[in-house]
Design a protein around this motif. Structure first.
Motif, PDB file in Angstrom:
ATOM      1  N   ALA A  70      -9.039  23.195 -18.543  1.00  0.00           N
ATOM      2  CA  ALA A  70      -8.374  22.547 -17.997  1.00  0.00           C
ATOM      3  C   ALA A  70      -8.796  20.834 -18.560  1.00  0.00           C
ATOM      4  CB  ALA A  70      -9.603  22.494 -16.106  1.00  0.00           C
ATOM      5  N   VAL A  71      -8.380  20.028 -18.192  1.00  0.00           N
ATOM      6  CA  VAL A  71      -7.892  18.606 -18.821  1.00  0.00           C
ATOM      7  C   VAL A  71      -8.531  17.599 -17.553  1.00  0.00           C
ATOM      8  CG1 VAL A  71      -6.228  18.822 -20.997  1.00  0.00           C
ATOM      9  CG2 VAL A  71      -5.543  18.309 -18.082  1.00  0.00           C
ATOM     10  N   CYS A  72      -9.042  18.036 -15.737  1.00  0.00           N
ATOM     11  CA  CYS A  72      -9.432  17.139 -14.954  1.00  0.00           C
ATOM     12  C   CYS A  72     -10.237  17.837 -14.727  1.00  0.00           C
ATOM     13  CB  CYS A  72      -8.238  16.669 -14.320  1.00  0.00           C
ATOM     14  SG  CYS A  72      -8.149  18.011 -13.563  1.00  0.00           S
ATOM     15  N   ASP A  73     -11.530  17.179 -13.443  1.00  0.00           N
ATOM     16  CA  ASP A  73     -12.569  18.160 -13.666  1.00  0.00           C
ATOM     17  C   ASP A  73     -12.080  18.633 -12.161  1.00  0.00           C
ATOM     18  OD1 ASP A  73     -13.927  16.780 -15.943  1.00  0.00           O
ATOM     19  OD2 ASP A  73     -15.044  15.600 -14.096  1.00  0.00           O
ATOM     20  N   TRP A  74     -12.966  19.532 -12.113  1.00  0.00           N
ATOM     21  CA  TRP A  74     -12.799  21.033 -11.491  1.00  0.00           C
ATOM     22  C   TRP A  74     -13.872  21.600 -10.705  1.00  0.00           C
ATOM     23  CZ3 TRP A  74     -15.455  25.407 -13.199  1.00  0.00           C
ATOM     24  CH2 TRP A  74     -15.726  24.859 -14.766  1.00  0.00           C
ATOM     25  N   GLY A  75     -13.667  22.598  -9.030  1.00  0.00           N
ATOM     26  CA  GLY A  75     -14.504  23.228  -8.851  1.00  0.00           C
ATOM     27  C   GLY A  75     -13.861  24.706  -8.408  1.00  0.00           C
ATOM     28  N   LEU A  76     -14.510  25.279  -8.621  1.00  0.00           N
ATOM     29  CA  LEU A  76     -14.130  27.302  -8.408  1.00  0.00           C
ATOM     30  C   LEU A  76     -14.982  27.634  -6.308  1.00  0.00           C
ATOM     31  CD1 LEU A  76     -13.925  28.996 -11.465  1.00  0.00           C
ATOM     32  CD2 LEU A  76     -12.051  27.262 -10.651  1.00  0.00           C
ATOM     33  N   TYR A  77     -14.004  28.543  -5.924  1.00  0.00           N
ATOM     34  CA  TYR A  77     -14.281  28.579  -4.778  1.00  0.00           C
ATOM     35  C   TYR A  77     -15.068  29.809  -5.048  1.00  0.00           C
ATOM     36  CZ  TYR A  77     -12.827  25.000  -1.665  1.00  0.00           C
ATOM     37  OH  TYR A  77     -12.706  23.616  -1.635  1.00  0.00           O
ATOM     38  N   PHE A  78     -15.475  30.696  -4.650  1.00  0.00           N
ATOM     39  CA  PHE A  78     -16.039  31.841  -4.394  1.00  0.00           C
ATOM     40  C   PHE A  78     -15.377  32.688  -3.229  1.00  0.00           C
ATOM     41  CE2 PHE A  78     -18.725  35.959  -3.953  1.00  0.00           C
ATOM     42  CZ  PHE A  78     -18.560  36.439  -5.216  1.00  0.00           C
ATOM     43  N   GLY A  79     -15.329  33.901  -3.529  1.00  0.00           N
ATOM     44  CA  GLY A  79     -14.305  35.055  -1.669  1.00  0.00           C
ATOM     45  C   GLY A  79     -15.275  35.732  -0.829  1.00  0.00           C
ATOM     46  N   ALA A  80     -14.880  35.571  -0.039  1.00  0.00           N
ATOM     47  CA  ALA A  80     -15.680  36.178   1.578  1.00  0.00           C
ATOM     48  C   ALA A  80     -14.351  37.612   0.129  1.00  0.00           C
ATOM     49  CB  ALA A  80     -15.633  35.690   2.210  1.00  0.00           C
ATOM     50  N   SER A  81     -15.198  39.015   1.256  1.00  0.00           N
ATOM     51  CA  SER A  81     -13.785  40.115   0.121  1.00  0.00           C
ATOM     52  C   SER A  81     -14.427  41.085   1.594  1.00  0.00           C
ATOM     53  CB  SER A  81     -14.415  40.715  -0.476  1.00  0.00           C
ATOM     54  OG  SER A  81     -15.747  41.645  -0.277  1.00  0.00           O
ATOM     55  N   GLN A  82     -13.451  41.468   2.153  1.00  0.00           N
ATOM     56  CA  GLN A  82     -13.477  42.463   3.486  1.00  0.00           C
ATOM     57  C   GLN A  82     -14.677  43.158   3.018  1.00  0.00           C
ATOM     58  OE1 GLN A  82      -9.233  44.633   3.054  1.00  0.00           O
ATOM     59  NE2 GLN A  82      -8.965  42.897   3.331  1.00  0.00           N
ATOM     60  N   LEU A 110      -7.320  39.090   0.726  1.00  0.00           N
ATOM     61  CA  LEU A 110      -9.014  38.715   1.317  1.00  0.00           C
ATOM     62  C   LEU A 110      -8.304  38.586   2.357  1.00  0.00           C
ATOM     63  CD1 LEU A 110      -9.419  36.459  -1.483  1.00  0.00           C
ATOM     64  CD2 LEU A 110      -9.952  38.503  -2.033  1.00  0.00           C
ATOM     65  N   LEU A 111      -7.904  38.830   3.282  1.00  0.00           N
ATOM     66  CA  LEU A 111      -8.062  38.781   5.647  1.00  0.00           C
ATOM     67  C   LEU A 111      -9.001  39.344   5.302  1.00  0.00           C
ATOM     68  CD1 LEU A 111      -6.614  38.229   8.246  1.00  0.00           C
ATOM     69  CD2 LEU A 111      -5.644  39.946   7.543  1.00  0.00           C
ATOM     70  N   ILE A 112      -9.566  38.377   6.021  1.00  0.00           N
ATOM     71  CA  ILE A 112     -10.821  39.192   7.508  1.00  0.00           C
ATOM     72  C   ILE A 112     -11.039  38.664   8.900  1.00  0.00           C
ATOM     73  CG2 ILE A 112     -13.409  38.720   7.646  1.00  0.00           C
ATOM     74  CD1 ILE A 112     -13.704  38.541   4.602  1.00  0.00           C
ATOM     75  N   ALA A 113      -9.909  40.299   9.256  1.00  0.00           N
ATOM     76  CA  ALA A 113      -9.539  40.300  10.880  1.00  0.00           C
ATOM     77  C   ALA A 113     -11.430  40.493  11.385  1.00  0.00           C
ATOM     78  CB  ALA A 113      -8.462  40.987  10.795  1.00  0.00           C
ATOM     79  N   ASP A 114     -11.732  40.798  11.365  1.00  0.00           N
ATOM     80  CA  ASP A 114     -12.963  41.504  11.679  1.00  0.00           C
ATOM     81  C   ASP A 114     -14.447  40.381  11.936  1.00  0.00           C
ATOM     82  OD1 ASP A 114     -14.525  43.062  13.413  1.00  0.00           O
ATOM     83  OD2 ASP A 114     -16.000  44.373  11.545  1.00  0.00           O
ATOM     84  N   GLN A 115     -13.711  39.769  13.337  1.00  0.00           N
ATOM     85  CA  GLN A 115     -15.447  39.078  13.341  1.00  0.00           C
ATOM     86  C   GLN A 115     -16.932  39.481  13.116  1.00  0.00           C
ATOM     87  OE1 GLN A 115     -14.648  35.829  14.602  1.00  0.00           O
ATOM     88  NE2 GLN A 115     -16.152  34.967  15.771  1.00  0.00           N
ATOM     89  N   ALA A 116     -16.992  40.619  13.442  1.00  0.00           N
ATOM     90  CA  ALA A 116     -18.427  40.846  12.972  1.00  0.00           C
ATOM     91  C   ALA A 116     -18.446  41.026  11.822  1.00  0.00           C
ATOM     92  CB  ALA A 116     -18.523  42.308  13.609  1.00  0.00           C
ATOM     93  N   ALA A 117     -17.491  41.247  10.602  1.00  0.00           N
ATOM     94  CA  ALA A 117     -17.709  40.695   9.166  1.00  0.00           C
ATOM     95  C   ALA A 117     -17.691  39.567   8.879  1.00  0.00           C
ATOM     96  CB  ALA A 117     -16.683  40.994   8.611  1.00  0.00           C
TER      97      ALA A 117
END
Ligand code: DOR
Ligand code: ZN
Length: 357
Positions: A70-82, A110-117
């Motif tokens: 990278a040539v600019c500063d950055w951040g990375l998100y972590f992903g919630a998985s099913q 990465l879709l999480i459709a279940d509200q309990a999840a």
């Protein structure tokens, strides 16, 4: 006459830089260079990469790769998985800029459709790092239920409907810890542009009506919108020309000029642009930029957006042909000039992770 301004440390909290197994679309090197050309200090990359950033091995691999290029500063998100990856959270939260939860269908798996999840992810993620959500239409209310229950800071990405703005206005009045992002494509394009744009007008959330667009501008004026995020999502020209074009449009190089054009037209103040593209995101993501990190912009330079002028590897823009006012002249990061209006002046790996802690 040229009027120049200095914008402090611009942040785009929502981009898809690709690279890794999708390096044919774009790379961390190409898209962080595009970010500098767009005036940005920091870009925060979403986890729907290939492979997705949903376990610590994939996250660390991605971190190493972006850190080296990278040539600019950055951040990375972590992903919630099913499949309930919450045990990974303590291993990554200290190096991630936030958790992303996809609650409606889009690019990736990465879709999480279940509200309990969703509830299990909300319960497990540490409260000091933000949760960014892709939530459209009725799903916004589902996520607000979780914010009400867990009280964890939540950023609603790319809000595009008048009805969603209404829900989030009430949520803010209620005192919930929510923030709102809108994209330049929903601010400057509508469904009426689809016949001309074709696949270049396809993204998630999709383009909306003029009435929805007006509601976004009103919410910018009222303060309900906190940030303008590009949702920069490059796909190749071949992919966009295919039978089943993927969703997503690039935006890193066009967001600032589009907003400055709105200033030129007296639809926005320059102070509001600085909040929407810099200071609000700094506050929301807890960033503390060096005072020698800023962007110098010529407010009067005017030009037409053309693909030949873009650095993004995808080589096209849904805004091609638009006349804009405002050109990035210089970007400085931590006291070093990194872009002079034409050339990137630093080596791959100059960029740092802003989300450590
Ligand atoms: O249009 C979109 N493209 N929306 C998203 O949410 C994901 C993005 C992508 O990664 O292509
Ligand atoms: Zn996105």
């Amino acid at each position: 006459m040229t009027r120049e301004i200095r914008i402090p440390a611009m942040v785009d909290p929502h981009v898809h830089l690709r690279d890794l197994d999708w390096a044919h679309k774009a790379t961390f090197a190409s898209e962080t260079a595009a970010a500098l050309a767009g005036g940005y200090w920091v870009v925060m990359d979403m986890p729907n990469t290939a492979p997705p950033a949903i376990n610590h091995a994939a996250f660390d691999h991605k971190l190493t790769r972006i850190g080296a290029t990278a040539v600019c500063d950055w951040g990375l998100y972590f992903g919630a998985s099913q499949d309930d990856n919450q045990t990974e959270y303590p291993l990554v939260a200290g190096r991630a800029c936030g958790l992303k939860i996809y609650n409606n269908a889009t690019t990736g798996t990465l879709l999480i459709a279940d509200q309990a999840a969703r509830d299990r992810h909300y319960a497990a993620w540490p409260a000091h790092k933000i949760i960014a959500v892709h939530a459209e239409d009725d799903t916004v209310a589902d996520i607000l239920d979780l914010v009400r229950k867990h009280r964890k800071p939540t950023h609603f990405c790319h809000i595009s409907l008048a009805h969603e703005i209404d829900l989030l206005t009430v949520a803010k009045e209620e005192g919930l810890p929510v923030t709102v992002g809108v994209t330049p494509h929903h601010l400057f394009l509508t469904v009426d542009d689809l016949p001309t744009l074709g696949a270049f007008g396809l993204m998630k959330p999709e383009l909306k009506t003029k009435a929805d667009q007006a509601a976004l501008w009103e919410a910018i004026e009222s303060g309900v919108v906190d940030v303008v995020e590009s949702d920069h999502a490059p796909h190749t020209l071949d992919e966009k020309a295919s039978e089943k074009p993927p969703y997503g449009v690039p935006g890193l190089e066009t967001t600032l000029p589009l907003l400055l054009t709105a200033v030129h037209q007296n639809r926005l103040t320059i102070e509001r642009v600085i909040e929407l593209l810099a200071t609000n995101a700094q506050r929301i993501w807890g960033l503390k930029p060096d005072s020698e990190t800023y962007t110098r912009v010529d407010l009067d330079a005017s030009y037409i957006i053309q693909r030949s002028q873009l650095r993004t590897a995808c080589g096209w823009s849904p805004f091609e042909g638009m006349q804009v006012h405002g050109r990035v002249r210089e970007v400085w990061i931590r006291g070093q000039k990194v872009f002079d209006g034409e050339t990137v002046l630093v080596e791959p790996g100059f960029g740092q992770n802003v989300a450590v802690g």
